[in-house]
Design a protein around this motif. Structure first.
Motif, PDB file in Angstrom:
ATOM      1  N   HIS A 261       0.825  -1.210   0.000  1.00 55.62           N
ATOM      2  CA  HIS A 261       0.000   0.000   0.000  1.00 55.62           C
ATOM      3  C   HIS A 261       0.859   1.260   0.000  1.00 55.62           C
ATOM      4  O   HIS A 261       0.584   2.207  -0.746  1.00 55.62           O
ATOM      5  CB  HIS A 261      -0.923   0.016   1.218  1.00 55.62           C
ATOM      6  N   MET A 262       1.890   1.278   0.826  1.00 55.63           N
ATOM      7  CA  MET A 262       2.728   2.483   0.931  1.00 55.63           C
ATOM      8  C   MET A 262       3.448   2.814  -0.366  1.00 55.63           C
ATOM      9  O   MET A 262       3.700   3.976  -0.669  1.00 55.63           O
ATOM     10  CB  MET A 262       3.738   2.303   2.065  1.00 55.63           C
ATOM     11  N   VAL A 263       3.758   1.786  -1.157  1.00 61.05           N
ATOM     12  CA  VAL A 263       4.491   2.014  -2.404  1.00 61.05           C
ATOM     13  C   VAL A 263       3.556   2.197  -3.593  1.00 61.05           C
ATOM     14  O   VAL A 263       3.745   3.089  -4.422  1.00 61.05           O
ATOM     15  CB  VAL A 263       5.465   0.842  -2.664  1.00 61.05           C
ATOM     16  N   TRP A 264       2.525   1.361  -3.707  1.00 63.80           N
ATOM     17  CA  TRP A 264       1.673   1.347  -4.902  1.00 63.80           C
ATOM     18  C   TRP A 264       0.232   1.762  -4.652  1.00 63.80           C
ATOM     19  O   TRP A 264      -0.496   2.064  -5.608  1.00 63.80           O
ATOM     20  CB  TRP A 264       1.654  -0.056  -5.513  1.00 63.80           C
ATOM     21  N   GLY A 265      -0.216   1.779  -3.407  1.00 61.49           N
ATOM     22  CA  GLY A 265      -1.617   2.038  -3.118  1.00 61.49           C
ATOM     23  C   GLY A 265      -1.985   3.511  -3.154  1.00 61.49           C
ATOM     24  O   GLY A 265      -1.119   4.403  -3.166  1.00 61.49           O
ATOM     25  N   GLU A 266      -3.277   3.759  -3.154  1.00 56.40           N
ATOM     26  CA  GLU A 266      -3.806   5.128  -3.160  1.00 56.40           C
ATOM     27  C   GLU A 266      -3.329   5.889  -1.924  1.00 56.40           C
ATOM     28  O   GLU A 266      -3.572   5.481  -0.787  1.00 56.40           O
ATOM     29  CB  GLU A 266      -5.337   5.068  -3.166  1.00 56.40           C
ATOM     30  N   GLY A 267      -2.606   7.007  -2.121  1.00 57.00           N
ATOM     31  CA  GLY A 267      -2.129   7.828  -1.014  1.00 57.00           C
ATOM     32  C   GLY A 267      -1.028   7.204  -0.197  1.00 57.00           C
ATOM     33  O   GLY A 267      -0.788   7.612   0.946  1.00 57.00           O
ATOM     34  N   GLY A 268      -0.328   6.204  -0.759  1.00 62.98           N
ATOM     35  CA  GLY A 268       0.732   5.513  -0.034  1.00 62.98           C
ATOM     36  C   GLY A 268       1.855   6.442   0.414  1.00 62.98           C
ATOM     37  O   GLY A 268       2.281   7.331  -0.331  1.00 62.98           O
ATOM     38  N   PHE A 269       2.359   6.215   1.607  1.00 58.91           N
ATOM     39  CA  PHE A 269       3.351   7.105   2.217  1.00 58.91           C
ATOM     40  C   PHE A 269       4.659   7.155   1.437  1.00 58.91           C
ATOM     41  O   PHE A 269       5.216   8.233   1.197  1.00 58.91           O
ATOM     42  CB  PHE A 269       3.624   6.661   3.658  1.00 58.91           C
ATOM     43  N   LEU A 270       5.187   6.006   1.034  1.00 58.75           N
ATOM     44  CA  LEU A 270       6.475   5.993   0.340  1.00 58.75           C
ATOM     45  C   LEU A 270       6.373   6.609  -1.053  1.00 58.75           C
ATOM     46  O   LEU A 270       7.328   7.219  -1.536  1.00 58.75           O
ATOM     47  CB  LEU A 270       7.018   4.562   0.263  1.00 58.75           C
ATOM     48  N   ALA A 271       5.235   6.455  -1.691  1.00 58.39           N
ATOM     49  CA  ALA A 271       5.033   7.125  -2.975  1.00 58.39           C
ATOM     50  C   ALA A 271       4.926   8.635  -2.777  1.00 58.39           C
ATOM     51  O   ALA A 271       5.412   9.428  -3.597  1.00 58.39           O
ATOM     52  CB  ALA A 271       3.779   6.593  -3.658  1.00 58.39           C
ATOM     53  N   ALA A 272       4.319   9.046  -1.665  1.00 57.32           N
ATOM     54  CA  ALA A 272       4.118  10.470  -1.395  1.00 57.32           C
ATOM     55  C   ALA A 272       5.437  11.215  -1.173  1.00 57.32           C
ATOM     56  O   ALA A 272       5.521  12.413  -1.468  1.00 57.32           O
ATOM     57  CB  ALA A 272       3.207  10.648  -0.182  1.00 57.32           C
ATOM     58  N   ILE A 273       6.458  10.530  -0.667  1.00 62.03           N
ATOM     59  CA  ILE A 273       7.749  11.208  -0.449  1.00 62.03           C
ATOM     60  C   ILE A 273       8.560  11.290  -1.737  1.00 62.03           C
ATOM     61  O   ILE A 273       9.652  11.873  -1.750  1.00 62.03           O
ATOM     62  CB  ILE A 273       8.582  10.524   0.653  1.00 62.03           C
ATOM     63  N   GLY A 274       8.039  10.700  -2.818  1.00 62.09           N
ATOM     64  CA  GLY A 274       8.704  10.806  -4.115  1.00 62.09           C
ATOM     65  C   GLY A 274       9.515   9.597  -4.520  1.00 62.09           C
ATOM     66  O   GLY A 274      10.149   9.611  -5.587  1.00 62.09           O
ATOM     67  N   SER A 275       9.521   8.534  -3.717  1.00 64.20           N
ATOM     68  CA  SER A 275      10.269   7.339  -4.099  1.00 64.20           C
ATOM     69  C   SER A 275       9.490   6.556  -5.158  1.00 64.20           C
ATOM     70  O   SER A 275       8.274   6.683  -5.258  1.00 64.20           O
ATOM     71  CB  SER A 275      10.527   6.446  -2.883  1.00 64.20           C
ATOM     72  N   ILE A 276      10.206   5.773  -5.939  1.00 65.01           N
ATOM     73  CA  ILE A 276       9.585   4.993  -7.006  1.00 65.01           C
ATOM     74  C   ILE A 276      10.047   3.534  -6.923  1.00 65.01           C
ATOM     75  O   ILE A 276      11.171   3.253  -6.490  1.00 65.01           O
ATOM     76  CB  ILE A 276       9.910   5.559  -8.410  1.00 65.01           C
ATOM     77  N   ASP A 277       9.171   2.644  -7.313  1.00 64.93           N
ATOM     78  CA  ASP A 277       9.471   1.211  -7.279  1.00 64.93           C
ATOM     79  C   ASP A 277       8.601   0.566  -8.335  1.00 64.93           C
ATOM     80  O   ASP A 277       7.433   0.272  -8.098  1.00 64.93           O
ATOM     81  CB  ASP A 277       9.177   0.647  -5.889  1.00 64.93           C
ATOM     82  N   PHE A 278       9.160   0.337  -9.515  1.00 67.59           N
ATOM     83  CA  PHE A 278       8.356  -0.072 -10.659  1.00 67.59           C
ATOM     84  C   PHE A 278       7.679  -1.414 -10.439  1.00 67.59           C
ATOM     85  O   PHE A 278       6.486  -1.564 -10.693  1.00 67.59           O
ATOM     86  CB  PHE A 278       9.226  -0.127 -11.918  1.00 67.59           C
ATOM     87  N   ALA A 279       8.437  -2.423  -9.969  1.00 64.42           N
ATOM     88  CA  ALA A 279       7.853  -3.762  -9.873  1.00 64.42           C
ATOM     89  C   ALA A 279       8.195  -4.491  -8.584  1.00 64.42           C
ATOM     90  O   ALA A 279       7.975  -5.702  -8.506  1.00 64.42           O
ATOM     91  CB  ALA A 279       8.290  -4.606 -11.077  1.00 64.42           C
ATOM     92  N   GLY A 280       8.732  -3.806  -7.575  1.00 65.89           N
ATOM     93  CA  GLY A 280       8.867  -4.487  -6.293  1.00 65.89           C
ATOM     94  C   GLY A 280      10.233  -4.555  -5.659  1.00 65.89           C
ATOM     95  O   GLY A 280      10.511  -5.500  -4.919  1.00 65.89           O
ATOM     96  N   GLY A 281      11.106  -3.600  -5.901  1.00 59.72           N
ATOM     97  CA  GLY A 281      12.396  -3.597  -5.218  1.00 59.72           C
ATOM     98  C   GLY A 281      12.232  -3.535  -3.714  1.00 59.72           C
ATOM     99  O   GLY A 281      12.787  -4.353  -2.967  1.00 59.72           O
ATOM    100  N   ASN A 282      11.445  -2.577  -3.242  1.00 59.93           N
ATOM    101  CA  ASN A 282      11.141  -2.468  -1.812  1.00 59.93           C
ATOM    102  C   ASN A 282      10.129  -3.515  -1.379  1.00 59.93           C
ATOM    103  O   ASN A 282      10.338  -4.250  -0.415  1.00 59.93           O
ATOM    104  CB  ASN A 282      10.571  -1.084  -1.480  1.00 59.93           C
ATOM    105  N   VAL A 283       9.018  -3.571  -2.106  1.00 61.50           N
ATOM    106  CA  VAL A 283       7.879  -4.383  -1.686  1.00 61.50           C
ATOM    107  C   VAL A 283       8.208  -5.874  -1.684  1.00 61.50           C
ATOM    108  O   VAL A 283       7.816  -6.608  -0.778  1.00 61.50           O
ATOM    109  CB  VAL A 283       6.667  -4.122  -2.608  1.00 61.50           C
ATOM    110  N   VAL A 284       8.942  -6.313  -2.684  1.00 57.15           N
ATOM    111  CA  VAL A 284       9.207  -7.743  -2.843  1.00 57.15           C
ATOM    112  C   VAL A 284      10.580  -8.137  -2.304  1.00 57.15           C
ATOM    113  O   VAL A 284      10.694  -8.947  -1.385  1.00 57.15           O
ATOM    114  CB  VAL A 284       9.080  -8.151  -4.330  1.00 57.15           C
ATOM    115  N   HIS A 285      11.642  -7.557  -2.853  1.00 55.29           N
ATOM    116  CA  HIS A 285      12.982  -8.092  -2.615  1.00 55.29           C
ATOM    117  C   HIS A 285      13.628  -7.615  -1.315  1.00 55.29           C
ATOM    118  O   HIS A 285      14.177  -8.424  -0.563  1.00 55.29           O
ATOM    119  CB  HIS A 285      13.872  -7.780  -3.812  1.00 55.29           C
TER     120      HIS A 285
END
Length: 413
Positions: A144-168
């Motif tokens: 949620h924080m990376v890809w979800g609506e209003g996610g915190f990590l996306a809001a700070i400007g970080s990007i993760d196309f397919a799961g560097g943070n979320v998966v690996h």
């Protein structure tokens, strides 16, 4: 409007990603001893059932259904209520149900990666309960924080196309913590644990490479140019990392190993995952070429120095490889390739994306460490985390499952 081409493409990508978990089962299974191959493979296979059921019941809703303070979703889509054939709010060219199916495959493969660190010594009941809890405590919030609506990590400007943070990074760091909590395998200090079936390793790595095209290209969420770009950066990084590891083998031993080549390919896939749809194609060469020596150092120097028993190097490959991939995305990403990136990478003269990437990695590591400790503590109150010495000596195939992969084999393992 719904686009039939993109819908078909995404359904195929979901199928490809699903094949990654059986591929991981073969990859991990080939690397362990005969007496633990079924337990190792079952540790991945059972998650195909567990994670799928959890996702439909409430996992999708907690990851993508609404928003609660940027940390987690809501329960508005429990049992996929309201998730149907209408266009998805995250990708309006495909039905919401297709998006949910695609993301479900990520929820399956991610916890399966953890199992490589604990083979040969973790009680299967404890592992099953741990994965169940970990999905709620670590995976759904991070998704949620990376890809979800209003996610915190996306809001700070970080990007993760397919799961560097979320998966690996999440699975790799959790694997490290769990392996430390369990302690070393019996004889780990003076025995060599050699792969029992290298053809299994080749099969598994091949299925992973195949599935990764769906993993990364599918994360474009449409059959378009961005998907094609992610497809090519994915393959380029994997191929370069394979050659890079083969070179390391040649320098060290004078001959390339099959296991090393397969490991290098997987490392290249891991490293390019967060940046596949953000970095130029030429950057994929650099990302793939460097991930092999970085991870080789992690598994041959750092692991030895600190003495932890990450059995199949889940942290050394997925954790370290994912961290390098996230950092590399902050270095090489271009907003002209994908406008989701608010800024260009460090090499193009802007530091803001790089800073956001580093911060997101630190936060992900913290969530994984704390979440793993919480889940392990709860599980330990119910069943022992580790099998007894007898079970470990005879192997977990017979003691945990009552089966033998090779019933006619009578030699020593």
């Amino acid at each position: 409007m719904i686009d039939s081409g993109s819908t078909g493409f995404m359904m195929l990508c979901a199928t490809y990603v699903f094949l990654m978990t059986p591929g991981l089962a073969f990859f991990y299974g080939g690397l362990v001893r005969r007496k633990n191959v079924l337990n190792t493979m079952m540790s991945s296979v059972c998650i195909m059932g567990l994670a799928s059921v959890l996702w439909v019941i409430c996992g999708y809703s907690l990851a993508f259904g609404g928003n609660t303070h940027g940390i987690i979703g809501t329960l508005q889509n429990v049992f996929l209520n309201g998730v149907g054939w209408d266009p998805c709010s995250y990708a309006d060219q495909i039905p919401a149900l297709v998006f949910a199916a695609f993301q479900m495959m990520f929820a399956i493969i991610t916890p399966a990666l953890i199992t490589g660190a604990v083979v040969g010594r973790m009680d299967f009941r404890a592992l099953f309960l741990f994965i169940l809890l970990w999905s709620f405590v670590v995976y759904y919030p991070l998704a949620h924080m990376v890809w979800g609506e209003g996610g915190f990590l996306a809001a700070i400007g970080s990007i993760d196309f397919a799961g560097g943070n979320v998966v690996h990074i999440s699975s790799g760091v959790s694997a490290l913590v769990l392996s430390i909590l369990l302690g070393k395998r019996t004889g780990a200090d003076h025995n060599s644990f050699l792969p029992h079936n290298i053809p299994f390793v080749v099969l598994g790595a091949s299925l992973l490479w195949f599935g990764w095209f769906g993993f990364n290209a599918g994360s474009a969420l449409a059959a378009d140019g961005l998907a094609a770009h992610a497809f090519m950066t994915t393959n380029t990084s994997a191929a370069t990392a394979m050659l890079s590891w083969m070179l390391i083998d040649m320098i060290r031993d004078g001959k390339p190993s099959v296991v090393g080549a397969c490991t290098g390919a997987v490392l290249g896939l891991v490293a390019i995952t967060p940046g596949a749809g953000f970095v130029p194609l030429w950057a994929a060469f650099i990302i793939g070429a460097l991930v092999s020596p970085i991870c080789y150092f992690a598994v041959s120097v750092i692991k030895v120095k600190f003495g932890y028993d990450d059995a199949l190097d889940a942290f050394g490959c997925h954790g370290v490889g994912g961290i390098w991939g996230g950092i590399a995305t902050g270095i090489f990403a271009k907003s002209s390739i994908n406008s989701v990136a608010q800024w260009d990478g460090l090499i193009f003269g802007d530091y803001r994306l790089f800073a956001a990437q580093v911060l997101s990695i630190v936060i992900t590591i913290a969530i994984a460490v704390v979440g793993t400790l919480i889940c392990a503590f709860i599980v330990k109150q119910i069943v022992p985390l580790r099998v007894d010495e007898r079970a470990e000596r005879f192997g977990l195939d017979e003691t945990m499952h009552g089966e033998r992969a090779y019933p006619t084999f009578t030699g020593l393992d």
